[in-house]
Design a protein around this motif. Sequence first.
Motif, PDB file in Angstrom:
ATOM      1  N   ARG A 146       0.830  -1.205   0.000  1.00 38.60           N
ATOM      2  CA  ARG A 146       0.000   0.000   0.000  1.00 38.60           C
ATOM      3  C   ARG A 146       0.864   1.255   0.000  1.00 38.60           C
ATOM      4  O   ARG A 146       0.596   2.216  -0.741  1.00 38.60           O
ATOM      5  N   ASN A 157      -6.625   3.921   3.297  1.00 37.05           N
ATOM      6  CA  ASN A 157      -6.358   2.631   3.923  1.00 37.05           C
ATOM      7  C   ASN A 157      -5.133   2.670   4.820  1.00 37.05           C
ATOM      8  O   ASN A 157      -5.103   2.039   5.885  1.00 37.05           O
ATOM      9  N   SER A 206      -9.413  -5.421   1.221  1.00 38.08           N
ATOM     10  CA  SER A 206      -9.162  -4.534   2.360  1.00 38.08           C
ATOM     11  C   SER A 206     -10.405  -3.736   2.740  1.00 38.08           C
ATOM     12  O   SER A 206     -10.571  -3.349   3.894  1.00 38.08           O
TER      13      SER A 206
END
Length: 213
Positions: A76, A205, A140
């Motif tokens: 990420r 996220n 996610s």
Amino acid sequence: MGFILPLFLGFITATIGIFPPGLINMTAAKISVQDGKTRAMLFTSGALVVIFFQTLLALVFARYIDAHQEVVILLREIGFGIFSVLTLYFFFLAKGPKKQVKEEIKIKSKKSRFFLGMLISAINFFPIPYYVFVSVGLASFGYFSFHSAAIYTFVIGVVFGSFAVFYAYIAFFKKIESKTDFIIRNMNTIIGSITGLVSALTLYNIIKYYFKF
């Protein structure tokens, strides 16, 4: 609903990924114009076989990544950096495409459209990282899980979505040709918008993970 959602997500992500003019869909369109829809569909069938296995490989790899959260977080952060740089590049630095004389895609053999579709699809490695990032991202957010049924359903959705886009190019190429020119002229803005959206979601996220909210 357990099968409908991954099927739908596969269909949508494939449509988004393949819709911009590219070598595979433009070649399918040219074959349709030159040799008819039957040969174009044979070409498409070959491409879809490879797309099926590329997507399956991507999701198997993504399942491993998803099982190791430290890898997910690292990806990420790397992805956020890459997509942020790409967004800035396409919005501010990339030059627009130069106007060129249109060239016909020359295809010598008319007998091996199926294998030509497989070949051109096989040299396109974009689907593998694309579906890895997409599936991990969807997981996610809780929209996708990496159990076998969901993986195969997602892959089938990708095949259906890819087929829908290819068929649209084959059936309506003459009508959408001016639209493809518009997309090509504005490709930097389109790609920059997509990478910007992905960057924002990735940043969300990352913040969510570190601040636990």
